[in-house]
Design a protein around this motif. Sequence first.
Motif, PDB file in Angstrom:
ATOM      1  N   VAL A  79     -82.541  20.184  -5.085  1.00 43.53           N
ATOM      2  CA  VAL A  79     -81.351  20.390  -5.895  1.00 43.53           C
ATOM      3  C   VAL A  79     -80.963  19.125  -6.636  1.00 43.53           C
ATOM      4  O   VAL A  79     -80.924  18.032  -6.056  1.00 43.53           O
ATOM      5  N   SER A  80     -80.677  19.277  -7.924  1.00 48.55           N
ATOM      6  CA  SER A  80     -80.067  18.225  -8.718  1.00 48.55           C
ATOM      7  C   SER A  80     -78.570  18.520  -8.756  1.00 48.55           C
ATOM      8  O   SER A  80     -78.141  19.513  -9.346  1.00 48.55           O
ATOM      9  N   LEU A  81     -77.781  17.694  -8.087  1.00 46.26           N
ATOM     10  CA  LEU A  81     -76.378  18.025  -7.846  1.00 46.26           C
ATOM     11  C   LEU A  81     -75.517  18.026  -9.093  1.00 46.26           C
ATOM     12  O   LEU A  81     -74.497  18.711  -9.150  1.00 46.26           O
ATOM     13  N   GLY A  82     -75.897  17.276 -10.112  1.00 46.71           N
ATOM     14  CA  GLY A  82     -75.106  17.255 -11.327  1.00 46.71           C
ATOM     15  C   GLY A  82     -73.768  16.578 -11.115  1.00 46.71           C
ATOM     16  O   GLY A  82     -73.632  15.673 -10.289  1.00 46.71           O
ATOM     17  N   GLY A 127     -64.808  27.957  -1.489  1.00 47.47           N
ATOM     18  CA  GLY A 127     -64.179  28.843  -0.536  1.00 47.47           C
ATOM     19  C   GLY A 127     -64.615  30.284  -0.662  1.00 47.47           C
ATOM     20  O   GLY A 127     -64.130  31.146   0.078  1.00 47.47           O
ATOM     21  N   PHE A 128     -65.565  30.553  -1.565  1.00 45.80           N
ATOM     22  CA  PHE A 128     -66.056  31.922  -1.730  1.00 45.80           C
ATOM     23  C   PHE A 128     -67.579  31.926  -1.810  1.00 45.80           C
ATOM     24  O   PHE A 128     -68.253  32.129  -0.807  1.00 45.80           O
ATOM     25  N   VAL A 129     -68.158  31.682  -2.987  1.00 40.17           N
ATOM     26  CA  VAL A 129     -69.605  31.744  -3.141  1.00 40.17           C
ATOM     27  C   VAL A 129     -70.109  30.738  -4.169  1.00 40.17           C
ATOM     28  O   VAL A 129     -69.364  30.258  -5.025  1.00 40.17           O
ATOM     29  N   ALA A 130     -71.410  30.442  -4.081  1.00 39.16           N
ATOM     30  CA  ALA A 130     -72.160  29.729  -5.124  1.00 39.16           C
ATOM     31  C   ALA A 130     -73.292  30.652  -5.543  1.00 39.16           C
ATOM     32  O   ALA A 130     -74.052  31.135  -4.695  1.00 39.16           O
ATOM     33  N   GLY A 198     -77.662  21.804   5.545  1.00 41.12           N
ATOM     34  CA  GLY A 198     -77.727  22.291   4.173  1.00 41.12           C
ATOM     35  C   GLY A 198     -76.400  22.661   3.556  1.00 41.12           C
ATOM     36  O   GLY A 198     -76.193  22.481   2.346  1.00 41.12           O
ATOM     37  N   MET A 199     -75.465  23.183   4.363  1.00 40.75           N
ATOM     38  CA  MET A 199     -74.178  23.568   3.786  1.00 40.75           C
ATOM     39  C   MET A 199     -73.372  22.353   3.332  1.00 40.75           C
ATOM     40  O   MET A 199     -72.523  22.475   2.440  1.00 40.75           O
ATOM     41  N   GLN A 200     -73.660  21.188   3.895  1.00 40.81           N
ATOM     42  CA  GLN A 200     -73.007  19.981   3.390  1.00 40.81           C
ATOM     43  C   GLN A 200     -73.437  19.709   1.955  1.00 40.81           C
ATOM     44  O   GLN A 200     -72.655  19.222   1.138  1.00 40.81           O
ATOM     45  N   VAL A 201     -74.684  20.036   1.652  1.00 40.29           N
ATOM     46  CA  VAL A 201     -75.181  19.899   0.281  1.00 40.29           C
ATOM     47  C   VAL A 201     -74.577  20.986  -0.612  1.00 40.29           C
ATOM     48  O   VAL A 201     -74.120  20.709  -1.728  1.00 40.29           O
ATOM     49  N   VAL A 202     -74.559  22.214  -0.126  1.00 39.06           N
ATOM     50  CA  VAL A 202     -74.024  23.321  -0.916  1.00 39.06           C
ATOM     51  C   VAL A 202     -72.557  23.061  -1.284  1.00 39.06           C
ATOM     52  O   VAL A 202     -72.103  23.400  -2.377  1.00 39.06           O
ATOM     53  N   GLU A 203     -71.830  22.426  -0.375  1.00 44.39           N
ATOM     54  CA  GLU A 203     -70.431  22.096  -0.657  1.00 44.39           C
ATOM     55  C   GLU A 203     -70.296  21.088  -1.804  1.00 44.39           C
ATOM     56  O   GLU A 203     -69.239  20.962  -2.415  1.00 44.39           O
ATOM     57  N   LYS A 204     -71.384  20.379  -2.110  1.00 42.01           N
ATOM     58  CA  LYS A 204     -71.361  19.387  -3.189  1.00 42.01           C
ATOM     59  C   LYS A 204     -71.762  19.977  -4.534  1.00 42.01           C
ATOM     60  O   LYS A 204     -71.761  19.259  -5.539  1.00 42.01           O
TER      61      LYS A 204
END
Length: 243
Positions: A79-82, A127-130, A198-204
Amino acid sequence: MAGSSRRPRRGTVAIAAVASLLTAGRLWAFVPVPGTDVQAAQRAGRRPALLGAAVLPAVDGAVGAVGAAGADFDVELKVSLGGDQGGEATVIVKVHPEWAPVGAAQFKKLIESGWYDDAGVFRVVPGFVAQFGLPAKAQPRLPEIKDDPVKVSNKRGTLVFATRGPNTRTSQLFINYKDNSFLDQQGFSPIGEVVGDGMQVVEKFYAGYGQKPNQGAITEQGNQYLDKEFPKLTKISKATVKG
């Protein structure tokens, strides 16, 4: 995403209403973000928050997917976080074909075809989805696949296909940021789960654009549109099946 037509309770997450509307020549089906007052939004001329999948343009040479349950497999998402800081990270998703064999087979086939490489995470609702799954470049239309029965709840970290109605899954998926169990009764069947940290990354994932990116424009123009209008967007640089 689609499901029951019952009206959502104002200010609650218990029920999500489903409706459809014709926009720019495309039929969209959606589940409003929990707490959305659908009728009020429509009266004000606003489109309720969508979890829907766009209708892809019809092109020959479609990619399909069918399959039976098999062994679990891991998917590595580079993932490129941008955002303002940028940076690279990795998310590992464990796919469970026994949860949703048809969806798992579709996801694996599309990864192996390179479908998700450089694709934008175009809808991030904290708080919902990505949500992601529209490719970086225009692609042939995908055949829709049949639904899988819901065997596992939409818990935080689960990976789920978006739809625009029954038996209409193609390529779009979302990661649940929280326990969204109200989606279970709407027919959204998780195919896997984010593991490790992984969810720590998804939160970013960059959430600054909210729901502004237009799915129709992404479908037609891919990253040519996203890079111009939403340059800070998080992207999946590379998706790989690890076995």
